[in-house]
Design an enzyme around this catalytic site. Sequence first.
Site, PDB file in Angstrom:
ATOM      1  N   GLU A 119     -69.826 -42.912 -91.972  1.00 47.34           N
ATOM      2  CA  GLU A 119     -69.827 -43.402 -93.464  1.00 47.34           C
ATOM      3  C   GLU A 119     -68.158 -43.390 -93.734  1.00 47.34           C
ATOM      4  O   GLU A 119     -68.215 -43.508 -95.049  1.00 47.34           O
ATOM      5  CB  GLU A 119     -70.446 -42.437 -94.057  1.00 47.34           C
ATOM      6  CG  GLU A 119     -69.955 -40.781 -93.895  1.00 47.34           C
ATOM      7  CD  GLU A 119     -69.478 -40.468 -95.221  1.00 47.34           C
ATOM      8  OE1 GLU A 119     -70.221 -40.049 -96.233  1.00 47.34           O
ATOM      9  OE2 GLU A 119     -68.138 -40.075 -95.505  1.00 47.34           O
ATOM     10  N   CYS A 121     -75.079 -38.921 -93.041  1.00 47.59           N
ATOM     11  CA  CYS A 121     -74.937 -38.109 -91.693  1.00 47.59           C
ATOM     12  C   CYS A 121     -75.935 -38.446 -90.507  1.00 47.59           C
ATOM     13  O   CYS A 121     -75.720 -37.853 -89.530  1.00 47.59           O
ATOM     14  CB  CYS A 121     -74.833 -36.668 -91.836  1.00 47.59           C
ATOM     15  SG  CYS A 121     -73.556 -36.149 -93.230  1.00 47.59           S
ATOM     16  N   HIS A 164     -79.166 -30.775 -88.405  1.00 45.08           N
ATOM     17  CA  HIS A 164     -78.142 -31.211 -88.968  1.00 45.08           C
ATOM     18  C   HIS A 164     -77.200 -30.277 -89.809  1.00 45.08           C
ATOM     19  O   HIS A 164     -77.956 -29.139 -90.146  1.00 45.08           O
ATOM     20  CB  HIS A 164     -78.279 -32.494 -90.039  1.00 45.08           C
ATOM     21  CG  HIS A 164     -77.043 -32.812 -90.964  1.00 45.08           C
ATOM     22  ND1 HIS A 164     -75.840 -33.152 -90.290  1.00 45.08           N
ATOM     23  CD2 HIS A 164     -76.892 -32.582 -92.191  1.00 45.08           C
ATOM     24  CE1 HIS A 164     -75.076 -33.293 -91.283  1.00 45.08           C
ATOM     25  NE2 HIS A 164     -75.548 -33.255 -92.498  1.00 45.08           N
TER      26      HIS A 164
END
Lengths: 128, 345
Positions: free
Chosen positions: B80, B112, B234
């Site tokens: 990103e 992400c 994550h």
Amino acid sequence: MLPRFWRKIKHRYNLIATKCENCGTYYYPPRNLCPKCRRKSRIVEVKLSGKGEVLSYSVVHEAPENMKDQKPYVVAMIKLDEGPVITSQLVCDCKEVRRGMRVKAAFRRCGEEGDAGIIYYCTKFVPE
Amino acid sequence: MVGIVSYGTYIPVYRIKAEEIARIWGEDGEVISRGLGIKQKSVPALDEDTATIAVEAAREAVSRAKIDPSEVDAVYVGSESHPYAVKPTATVVGEAVGVGNYYFAADLEFACKAGTAGMQICIAMARADMIRYGLAIGADTSQGAPGDPLEYSASAGGAAFLIGRKNVIAEVEATTSFTSDTPDFWRREGQPYPKHGGRFTGQPAYFRHITSAAKKILEETGLKPSDFAYAVFHQPNGKFPTRVAKMLGFSKEQISPGLVVPYIGNTYSGSSLLGLAATLDVVKPDERILLVSFGSGAGSDAFVIRATDSIESFEREPKVLEKIERGIYVDYGMYVKLRRKIKMA
């Protein structure tokens, strides 16, 4: 500037040198003719290992405009294991650098044409 | 068999402690650090960006695989924080790795989880016999506005995975995704820093997507948490992955080798992939890993990965943990300079 950079991308991103197969000498920046062998030159392209040692260095305290934010920084003459000597920025603590220090190639930004222009990437060196 | 043939990682050497950031903004560093489960985060140098991180990780992956770079037929870079808004990072990586010119390439963006999205593309292409090897990379130099809670976590790093059919060190047995239109975190075009929905980033975003993707893949494969040696979720902070592991029935021991966020922060597209790399550093043949990424906006990619016998002879040095430990601490003044937050005249 743009075409000049683009033409050398191959040699900036990787240490692509030339080697004279007649005498075994490596050249970086690459040469099309071996000055020792002249007409007997047999030039081929080779990728260098990127490993070498510091021959000599300077710590730059008065930097050009585009490098001011990185000062003080080290510019070193690096003798690569294959033979050629390269002058390059060595990214490390200025107090850490010494002659004979083992270093390796790293992929880094080496400049940009302002906020809106092209970003230049190149090979620098870091401690091994 | 399609799976991971090799992997490489890169973490910039600079670190800033959560306490140091808290000192500037008049907050209690210890309370923040404990609350987020983040002690410190990585900071990129002035001459590092997503492209340089992606190149270093990809070079390590290709060199460990001991293949000719020209056998890489696809390069996908998820981030990103691509250095250009228009101009691919993937072409810089392809050139620097030396893959030649005949290769599939694109930059991906899904907060992400763009790196794991790249893995799914490479897995599908390898299964379809379109490529010999594909590089899926997740790398970021993520942004957090000064004074925003994100400043404690938004960090830099990346991991590259070489996907293929030959010499597989970890087979990808299954993959699935759970996706919905959930505006929990965003950055508008031309804006330097992202915005987020605060507490909204938890339940309807992170927890809903990770648990839905994880439950689906467990149901599809007929596996249960005890069938896995390890799990990686994550890691936007230290608390979320620990809580989601508990919700899904995974123990602290199962997630601990891959929980890198307390020491390097949230490397965004690199986050779950660095966790996977750290876990692959310790995995033994036949052991299974559950990987579930999360990208705001929002979606989760889940993978069931099983190590093969080849993992034992695979070069795993230097380990992710060693790279994490090689930190040079900077203060907040140096941090704002390195992150180019100082406006020059």
